[in-house]
Design a protein around this motif. Structure first.
Motif, PDB file in Angstrom:
ATOM      1  N   VAL A  73       6.104   5.339  -1.181  1.00  0.00           N
ATOM      2  CA  VAL A  73       5.648   5.732   0.147  1.00  0.00           C
ATOM      3  C   VAL A  73       5.046   4.551   0.905  1.00  0.00           C
ATOM      4  O   VAL A  73       5.341   4.336   2.085  1.00  0.00           O
ATOM      5  CB  VAL A  73       4.607   6.871   0.035  1.00  0.00           C
ATOM      6  CG1 VAL A  73       3.971   7.160   1.394  1.00  0.00           C
ATOM      7  CG2 VAL A  73       5.251   8.125  -0.529  1.00  0.00           C
ATOM      8  N   ALA A  74       4.202   3.770   0.246  1.00  0.00           N
ATOM      9  CA  ALA A  74       3.410   2.752   0.945  1.00  0.00           C
ATOM     10  C   ALA A  74       3.835   1.320   0.635  1.00  0.00           C
ATOM     11  O   ALA A  74       3.216   0.379   1.145  1.00  0.00           O
ATOM     12  CB  ALA A  74       1.926   2.926   0.604  1.00  0.00           C
ATOM     13  N   GLY A  75       4.839   1.124  -0.197  1.00  0.00           N
ATOM     14  CA  GLY A  75       5.274  -0.222  -0.512  1.00  0.00           C
ATOM     15  C   GLY A  75       4.445  -0.862  -1.622  1.00  0.00           C
ATOM     16  O   GLY A  75       3.445  -0.303  -2.079  1.00  0.00           O
ATOM     17  N   HIS A  76       4.864  -2.054  -2.034  1.00  0.00           N
ATOM     18  CA  HIS A  76       4.216  -2.730  -3.143  1.00  0.00           C
ATOM     19  C   HIS A  76       2.932  -3.414  -2.690  1.00  0.00           C
ATOM     20  O   HIS A  76       2.952  -4.354  -1.880  1.00  0.00           O
ATOM     21  CB  HIS A  76       5.152  -3.771  -3.766  1.00  0.00           C
ATOM     22  CG  HIS A  76       4.509  -4.569  -4.861  1.00  0.00           C
ATOM     23  ND1 HIS A  76       4.110  -4.009  -6.044  1.00  0.00           N
ATOM     24  CD2 HIS A  76       4.174  -5.888  -4.926  1.00  0.00           C
ATOM     25  CE1 HIS A  76       3.569  -4.938  -6.813  1.00  0.00           C
ATOM     26  NE2 HIS A  76       3.593  -6.091  -6.155  1.00  0.00           N
ATOM     27  N   SER A  77       1.822  -2.938  -3.194  1.00  0.00           N
ATOM     28  CA  SER A  77       0.508  -3.524  -2.932  1.00  0.00           C
ATOM     29  C   SER A  77      -0.482  -2.803  -3.826  1.00  0.00           C
ATOM     30  O   SER A  77      -0.151  -1.775  -4.443  1.00  0.00           O
ATOM     31  CB  SER A  77       0.103  -3.347  -1.459  1.00  0.00           C
ATOM     32  OG  SER A  77      -0.082  -1.975  -1.156  1.00  0.00           O
ATOM     33  N   VAL A  78      -1.689  -3.306  -3.900  1.00  0.00           N
ATOM     34  CA  VAL A  78      -2.693  -2.613  -4.707  1.00  0.00           C
ATOM     35  C   VAL A  78      -3.005  -1.248  -4.115  1.00  0.00           C
ATOM     36  O   VAL A  78      -3.193  -0.258  -4.840  1.00  0.00           O
ATOM     37  CB  VAL A  78      -3.971  -3.462  -4.863  1.00  0.00           C
ATOM     38  CG1 VAL A  78      -3.740  -4.620  -5.811  1.00  0.00           C
ATOM     39  CG2 VAL A  78      -4.501  -3.947  -3.513  1.00  0.00           C
ATOM     40  N   LEU A  79      -3.058  -1.149  -2.784  1.00  0.00           N
ATOM     41  CA  LEU A  79      -3.309   0.155  -2.171  1.00  0.00           C
ATOM     42  C   LEU A  79      -2.117   1.078  -2.331  1.00  0.00           C
ATOM     43  O   LEU A  79      -2.283   2.290  -2.550  1.00  0.00           O
ATOM     44  CB  LEU A  79      -3.658  -0.007  -0.693  1.00  0.00           C
ATOM     45  CG  LEU A  79      -4.082   1.283   0.027  1.00  0.00           C
ATOM     46  CD1 LEU A  79      -5.294   1.910  -0.662  1.00  0.00           C
ATOM     47  CD2 LEU A  79      -4.381   1.017   1.498  1.00  0.00           C
ATOM     48  N   ARG A  82      -2.473   2.533  -5.644  1.00  0.00           N
ATOM     49  CA  ARG A  82      -3.679   3.321  -5.926  1.00  0.00           C
ATOM     50  C   ARG A  82      -3.884   4.543  -5.048  1.00  0.00           C
ATOM     51  O   ARG A  82      -4.672   5.416  -5.412  1.00  0.00           O
ATOM     52  CB  ARG A  82      -4.914   2.406  -5.804  1.00  0.00           C
ATOM     53  CG  ARG A  82      -5.048   1.396  -6.910  1.00  0.00           C
ATOM     54  CD  ARG A  82      -6.136   0.401  -6.591  1.00  0.00           C
ATOM     55  NE  ARG A  82      -6.370  -0.530  -7.690  1.00  0.00           N
ATOM     56  CZ  ARG A  82      -6.894  -1.747  -7.561  1.00  0.00           C
ATOM     57  NH1 ARG A  82      -7.223  -2.185  -6.349  1.00  0.00           N
ATOM     58  NH2 ARG A  82      -7.081  -2.527  -8.607  1.00  0.00           N
ATOM     59  N   TRP A  83      -3.217   4.636  -3.898  1.00  0.00           N
ATOM     60  CA  TRP A  83      -3.589   5.714  -2.981  1.00  0.00           C
ATOM     61  C   TRP A  83      -3.412   7.105  -3.587  1.00  0.00           C
ATOM     62  O   TRP A  83      -4.225   8.000  -3.278  1.00  0.00           O
ATOM     63  CB  TRP A  83      -2.863   5.576  -1.640  1.00  0.00           C
ATOM     64  CG  TRP A  83      -1.398   5.925  -1.631  1.00  0.00           C
ATOM     65  CD1 TRP A  83      -0.349   5.061  -1.653  1.00  0.00           C
ATOM     66  CD2 TRP A  83      -0.831   7.243  -1.561  1.00  0.00           C
ATOM     67  NE1 TRP A  83       0.837   5.741  -1.623  1.00  0.00           N
ATOM     68  CE2 TRP A  83       0.576   7.083  -1.556  1.00  0.00           C
ATOM     69  CE3 TRP A  83      -1.356   8.534  -1.501  1.00  0.00           C
ATOM     70  CZ2 TRP A  83       1.456   8.167  -1.507  1.00  0.00           C
ATOM     71  CZ3 TRP A  83      -0.468   9.617  -1.459  1.00  0.00           C
ATOM     72  CH2 TRP A  83       0.906   9.436  -1.451  1.00  0.00           C
ATOM     73  N   PRO A  84      -2.404   7.369  -4.439  1.00  0.00           N
ATOM     74  CA  PRO A  84      -2.359   8.711  -5.031  1.00  0.00           C
ATOM     75  C   PRO A  84      -3.581   9.016  -5.895  1.00  0.00           C
ATOM     76  O   PRO A  84      -4.054  10.163  -5.940  1.00  0.00           O
ATOM     77  CB  PRO A  84      -1.075   8.683  -5.871  1.00  0.00           C
ATOM     78  CG  PRO A  84      -0.234   7.606  -5.271  1.00  0.00           C
ATOM     79  CD  PRO A  84      -1.217   6.579  -4.829  1.00  0.00           C
ATOM     80  N   PHE A  85      -4.117   8.011  -6.557  1.00  0.00           N
ATOM     81  CA  PHE A  85      -5.283   8.207  -7.405  1.00  0.00           C
ATOM     82  C   PHE A  85      -6.540   8.421  -6.558  1.00  0.00           C
ATOM     83  O   PHE A  85      -7.421   9.197  -6.936  1.00  0.00           O
ATOM     84  CB  PHE A  85      -5.446   7.026  -8.349  1.00  0.00           C
ATOM     85  CG  PHE A  85      -4.296   6.886  -9.312  1.00  0.00           C
ATOM     86  CD1 PHE A  85      -4.378   7.428 -10.583  1.00  0.00           C
ATOM     87  CD2 PHE A  85      -3.120   6.230  -8.933  1.00  0.00           C
ATOM     88  CE1 PHE A  85      -3.308   7.318 -11.472  1.00  0.00           C
ATOM     89  CE2 PHE A  85      -2.055   6.126  -9.806  1.00  0.00           C
ATOM     90  CZ  PHE A  85      -2.150   6.671 -11.074  1.00  0.00           C
ATOM     91  N   LEU A  86      -6.626   7.724  -5.419  1.00  0.00           N
ATOM     92  CA  LEU A  86      -7.722   7.966  -4.485  1.00  0.00           C
ATOM     93  C   LEU A  86      -7.699   9.420  -4.014  1.00  0.00           C
ATOM     94  O   LEU A  86      -8.740  10.090  -3.955  1.00  0.00           O
ATOM     95  CB  LEU A  86      -7.598   7.042  -3.279  1.00  0.00           C
ATOM     96  CG  LEU A  86      -8.233   5.661  -3.353  1.00  0.00           C
ATOM     97  CD1 LEU A  86      -7.866   4.861  -2.107  1.00  0.00           C
ATOM     98  CD2 LEU A  86      -9.744   5.757  -3.481  1.00  0.00           C
ATOM     99  N   LEU A  87      -6.506   9.898  -3.682  1.00  0.00           N
ATOM    100  CA  LEU A  87      -6.366  11.266  -3.195  1.00  0.00           C
ATOM    101  C   LEU A  87      -6.729  12.276  -4.274  1.00  0.00           C
ATOM    102  O   LEU A  87      -7.481  13.230  -4.024  1.00  0.00           O
ATOM    103  CB  LEU A  87      -4.927  11.486  -2.715  1.00  0.00           C
ATOM    104  CG  LEU A  87      -4.653  12.752  -1.912  1.00  0.00           C
ATOM    105  CD1 LEU A  87      -5.448  12.752  -0.616  1.00  0.00           C
ATOM    106  CD2 LEU A  87      -3.157  12.867  -1.618  1.00  0.00           C
TER     107      LEU A  87
END
Length: 530
Positions: A73-79, A82-87
């Motif tokens: 969804v968001a491309g290759h990056s640390v975010l 991680r964003w699914p885990f934040l959610l």
């Protein structure tokens, strides 16, 4: 009789405080998730997301699937990783609120949710892409579903319980502890014993068993590598007295005063378990995790970080604590307020520590302290240097352990294969069988690239001091015609990454280290000059 308007105003205040703290904490977590370099294990989970399978030698598949979803969804990056885990992690305080509200009342729900945000292990959940995030949330979801199923006897609640337990099995082998907690509840509590004769429990267990399918398939494919690591290889299964300090570790992880109050709440809940709902469920489930992991820790894994293991046992106690405090003398309210303030301070210190680790300047501030965030720093520089050297001299890229290989692979976005030598670190963390399956181990390196140019990247401080000489001294037999290429001496010597050019050997290496090995000599000289 209390004025309904004052009750409503009180609820509004608690809700407003929770929402404000939740939003502020969410912003802080988002900033950290977007800037903090991958933790060592995170990078390997990222590699697993690039090789989707039924399971892996260390974990079931859900962590890799969430990372794959994030980057899709968001491309290759640390975010992006991680964003699914934040959610998912952000759902935890809401589940604690639901549990406390169903168990007691609306006000207790908001108070328990606020305590969850203050609890360092709970409030910070989701910053890193780790399996503990979906596991903890799934366990709390299972408790909410079980509470409602016992109270309402609705099929949907039993189905939700089964789904939550299935998610636990899809996430980690530690799902066995929540199953043990449920078994103890069904044996020790009067309400629990009644469930054996009711179809809802068996429906939930049948749905939960579906989560075992990937575990069974992956262990069959890997000849039991996952079970062997989690049950046998990582655990000495003998008493080690140093584990008696676990309560001190937990006090530090929870903050001391809140930890004492949580243990007090567990004891008071146990004393009231015969009163039935909700005390029997809170007492038995919380006790299973807290006491169970303490006993297990006396005989099991004594090398890896484990302070987060009992977290699911503390969460139901957050619901009981405000109620128990209200029932005691008024001065005890001050203890809870003090515990909350201290926990908030602990949460702030933890986030500040991660914030410092997220920048080079902050990491330099921490370089003089024992608690240096070595697992978070130096990876970007290593990846940049490897990229530059590969452009100058195209070679087969090899790291001296799985963690360094995974971190460089992440920095390079998988643009070139990264092999890992057969470091003791690979075995310690259960990653050696997975490297063999991916053909990224030392044997595959020699088989596929014998005689080709090789760039070896060495993390000189990856192992403990007493292990370094033997391993680094053996590297000269793992690379032919070894020549120094570059060196990164970072953060006052707290991180040292060395780069060597050479050729992939054609024969298996000697396992014994040698003091004459160039790699070991240069590492020892750098350490002596510090």
């Amino acid at each position: 009789m209390r004025d309904p308007r004052s009750v409503a105003a009180g609820l509004w205040r608690w809700r407003a405080i929770f929402v404000i703290v939740f939003a502020l904490l969410g912003v802080a977590k988002l900033m950290l998730a977007a800037s903090l370099s991958p933790f060592g294990d995170e990078a390997f989970y990222w590699q697993e997301s690039r090789h989707l399978a039924w399971g892996y030698s260390d974990l079931p598949p859900l962590t890799a699937l969430l990372i794959r979803l994030g980057e899709s969804v968001a491309g290759h990056s640390v975010l992006g990783m991680r964003w699914p885990f934040l959610l998912v992690g952000s759902a935890l305080p809401w589940l604690v609120r639901s549990f406390a509200r169903d168990a007691f009342d609306e006000r207790t729900g908001w108070q328990a949710a606020l305590l969850c945000l203050a609890l360092p292990l709970g409030g910070s959940l989701g910053v890193l892409a780790l399996p503990d995030v979906p596991l903890t949330v799934a366990i709390m979801g299972a408790l909410v579903a079980l509470m409602r199923a016992l109270d309402r006897e609705r099929v949907v609640d039993w189905l939700l319980l089964g789904l939550a337990l299935a998610v636990c099995w899809l996430t980690h082998y530690r799902a066995a502890m929540v199953m043990l907690a449920g078994l103890l509840f069904c044996l020790l509590a009067k309400r629990g014993r009644k469930q054996w004769r009711r179809p809802g429990l068996w429906l939930a267990l049948g749905v939960a068993a579906l989560g075992l399918i990937p575990l069974v398939v992956s262990n069959w494919q890997q000849h039991g590598a996952g079970v062997l690591f989690q049950v046998v290889d990582r655990n000495p299964w003998r008493f080690h007295a140093d584990a008696l300090v676990q309560p001190l570790e937990q006090a530090a992880a929870c903050t001391p005063l809140l930890y004492v109050l949580l243990l007090w709440a567990a004891w008071r809940s146990w004393c009231r378990r015969e009163q039935g709902q909700p005390w029997d469920l809170i007492a038995i489930v919380s006790g299973s995790f807290i006491v169970g992991y303490f006993v297990l820790g006396l005989f099991a894994d004594d090398l890896r970080f484990r302070a987060h293991w009992p977290l699911p046992g503390y969460l139901p106690l957050l619901a009981a604590l405000p109620v128990l405090v209200r029932e005691r003398k008024p001065w005890r309210h001050r203890w809870l307020v003090a515990a909350f303030v201290l926990a908030v301070a602990g949460q702030g210190l933890g986030l500040a520590y991660l914030g410092l680790a997220a920048s080079d300047g902050g990491a330099r501030v921490l370089a003089g302290f024992k608690a240096f965030p070595a697992r978070f720093v130096g990876w970007r520089e290593s990846g940049d240097m490897a990229r530059r050297l590969l452009i100058e001299h195209p070679s087969v890229l090899v790291a001296d352990n799985f963690m360094l290989a995974a971190e460089i692979d992440f920095q390079l976005d998988g643009s070139v294969p990264v092999y890992a030598l057969d470091s003791p670190l690979n075995v310690k963390h259960g990653r050696a069988p997975q490297l063999v399956i991916w053909q990224r181990d030392e044997a595959a390196l020699r088989e596929q690239h014998a005689g080709e140019p090789m760039l070896l990247v060495v993390d000189e401080k990856a192992l403990r001091v007493h292990e370094r000489r033997n391993w680094l001294g053996s590297l000269c037999s793992r690379i032919d015609a070894v020549t120094p290429s570059a060196r990164l001496d970072l953060f006052d010597g707290r991180r040292r990454i060395a780069f060597y050019a050479g050729q992939v050997p054609k024969v298996a290496p000697f396992t014994d280290g040698s003091d004459d090995c160039l790699v070991w000599r240069r590492a020892a000289e750098a350490e002596a000059a510090r």
